[in-house]
Design an enzyme around this catalytic site. Structure first.
Site: not given
Lengths: 454, 454
Positions: B69, B189, B191, B315
């Site tokens: 993609g 895409s 997947h 984070c």
């Protein structure tokens, strides 16, 4: 049904199939994620990279997986050129590189290093092409159409001395062994060694300046954008290891079969030229060209007889010009047949190929009205043959038909507008020991002049 | 072990697996060759193209297969921009496009269209961003981080009126249904819908100016260089058809499970913000952010409890800045969790997720010393909190701890150098009904000023 076109794409190796199936369950997740599915995918990817790097002869962190060998070449060439921008933008390539290299070089100053009649560059001539402003040199490990091995190690030495990185396209040879010599970048393609489609390799040695030119992407060290195809990568690495394990034995076996073809075809079929280096060559590949036939018809007849081969002739399917490889070698392109044997090819299949080939070539020649070998009657003066609008192999057939009608020392001028005539008329002269005088532009097409020698 | 990160990559659909295995034997040869193995490969490729084009809602000759993609976006954007070179080079994108779009746009004049608090663009505002020299506009069908659907059809109308082609990134939605509206280019895409890795789609409507920018290559209409990965392409097309067949039923079922998460999480976990549009959204995806925790620790604890989710927090693993999507929406990024349910997710797994989540968040908060909800004592004057060098969520935790110590009308100034504070302090103010006064540069880092309201 023997498939003799491994150089285009090899059938999937059983090890590749097993590895692919085994990793479909573990290798679908994003290896950049920290959860267990991601960690598993990452483990598979890392292990495949270790194995592939070992086979290439580089460090794992020097190797990335690309979506194809073509993409590896495109990204490798673009990244290496950009990394050396300050040195210049000049590129040195052999004249017989894969079209993916030549296309990637388009729009830049390029020197194409010529090859000899066997398809090999001379390291000296290659070295002389390197300039102050040369950013990159590209040389294949072995030619994809004729199988000739290039003197990579010697060329790499000269590149190293000139401070120019050398990119080696190892697409045809990596399954047979690592590429020797001090190269800087290397590319390859898994489906050429029996791995799956969808996987190429790009190795960039530490210390080589490299600036990726695709849009930024964090995958594969920023050198190959897009989600990694891990099951295919695992299959590629596993099958590379498998073919390497049997490479020595299988190379010896296939080399003998190819030698049989190299020896027997000229004995069985008149007016044939076997091209490419007879010794320094890939073990599984042989190419020959047959006068007075067109490649497409021969391929079609061989397919009907159960043999899948390919051709660099101009008269095949999509292309109207002969292969740039055969052109650079200056050899006959007419009736060109490339046989590349996949691992495990049976001896009987090669023998059967040698059985059916003569009849097929003779049949095509008969239908095209090709001359019988030789030609001894003498006429007088010079002749002009109008082959305008006729496609190969007709211009050469017409020439061969009338050469006996002029006296020794007399000339035949062939008017032709098929691009293949430029290659095939001189090649015919070489094969039949006639003198090729030269070509000149005609009002329509080109006039090719041949002087009768004997 | 529930996997709740389908938006990153979906497990391989059983139909994809079957199709892949079935086509390994027939799909390995070069589809450009004329012999039987090549013809078989070509048949598979043509049939897959028909099926995929049908699912996209375009003509087969408008659709090519790319290696991912990401590559479809890169090639689509580059080709469309080059095709419109004469109009200009300006690009209009939403501020919440996938990073592959934003990276492909780097180095060009770009207008990023802002989104509302739910993550959606306004068609009017998008339309106003289109200029005389706009070469291309890009808009996702639905956002990959928060699930919000974009008003593609309305934006496409405005693009059409302005004569600007619209490229739609349908990566997250194509498995659920075709993209409506009069788009010009579309990418996806495989997947993401349960197809294999290694396959992207690029559709370019007839009449759209398009000039491929990769080196020349005859495969896939010259729009996607490199050997075609036919077994994966066949698997991609077959699985797209399969997920579409059950899309309506499965969307209804997953939508209810997501609604359960959207409703229950704020009831079960204090100080949570569920982000993204509650109605115009993907059926299977929900995102929420939790005050006073860091995303990475929450993800780690969820992984230990058996749940695989992802996060747009700053984070987490590789990134130090919060997701550009959450930033553009102006919502909390702290403790961000994205849940995206794959097809077939069991109701019990969702319920168990709701069971374990509150304890995990409370545990992380406890370890970080986060304040209890509320805060009522009054002190006097104004306070300065030095959170320099502290990573998120600490600056917000420190703020929350002291806000009760200043009188109503008094201010707390937080000194912080973590990029996430810029997003999370205003977002905290919104959630806790405090007044965000603004930010100003400090000698080190930034000073964020908050006035106590109640």
């Amino acid at each position: 049904m023997p498939y003799f076109d491994a150089a285009s794409s090899a059938p999937l190796h059983p090890v590749a199939r097993q590895a692919l199936q085994a990793s479909l369950d573990e290798g679908w997740a994003d290896p950049a994620r920290l959860y267990r599915e991601g960690r598993r995918a990452r483990l598979l990817l890392d292990a495949a990279r270790e194995a592939a790097a070992d086979a290439v002869g580089c460090r794992p962190d020097e190797l990335v997986f690309t979506p194809s060998g073509t993409r590896a070449l495109h990204s490798g060439i673009a990244g290496a050129l950009a990394g050396r921008r300050r040195a210049g933008s000049h590129l040195v390539v052999s004249a017989v590189e894969h079209s993916a290299v030549l296309h990637a070089a388009e729009g830049r100053p390029v020197t194409e290093v010529p090859v000899d009649r066997w398809g090999a560059v001379s390291p000296g001539v290659f070295g002389e092409a390197l300039r102050e402003d040369t950013a990159l040199a590209c040389l294949q490990s072995a030619n994809h159409e004729v199988g000739t091995e290039q003197p990579v190690a010697e060329v790499a030495e000269r590149c190293r001395a000139a401070g120019v990185p050398l990119l080696v396209d190892a697409a045809q040879s990596l399954g047979w062994g690592p590429v020797g010599g001090d190269w800087s970048l290397l590319t390859a393609s898994a489906h050429k060694w029996g791995g799956p489609a969808g996987v190429g390799l790009l190795a960039v040695r530490k210390g080589v300046r490299f600036a990726p030119q695709d849009p930024a992407d964090e995958r594969e060290s920023g050198r190959a954008p897009g989600f990694e195809n891990i099951p295919a990568i695992v299959a590629a690495a596993a099958s590379l290891r498998a073919v390497r394990d049997s490479a020595e034995t299988e190379a010896r076996r296939l080399r003998e079969l190819v030698d049989r073809i190299r020896t027997r075809v000229p004995e069985l079929v008149p007016d044939v030229e076997v091209v490419g280096d007879p010794v320094r060559r890939l073990p599984h590949l042989v190419t020959f060209s047959c006068l007075y036939v067109d490649g497409e018809t021969v391929l079609h007849e061989l397919d009907r007889a159960g043999f899948s081969v390919s051709s660099g002739s101009s008269c095949t399917s999509s292309t109207l010009t002969p292969s740039h490889v055969l052109r650079a070698m200056g050899v006959l392109s007419e009736g060109n047949v490339r046989v590349s044997l996949p691992t495990g090819t049976a001896e009987e299949d090669v023998d059967r190929f040698l059985e059916v080939l003569p009849g097929i070539v003779a049949g095509v020649r008969g239908r095209l009205g090709a001359p019988a070998a030789g030609g001894t009657s003498t006429g007088s003066g010079s002749l002009v043959v109008d082959a305008l609008g006729k496609r190969c192999p007709v211009p050469v057939i017409e020439l061969a038909k009338v050469i006996g009608d002029v006296p020794v020392g007399g000339t035949v001028t062939v008017l032709a507008d098929d691009e293949a005539a430029r290659l095939d008329i001189p090649a015919w002269c070489g094969m039949r020991d006639q003198e090729y005088v030269g070509e000149s532009p005609a009002p329509v097409g080109t006039a090719y002049v041949v002087r009768r020698r004997g």
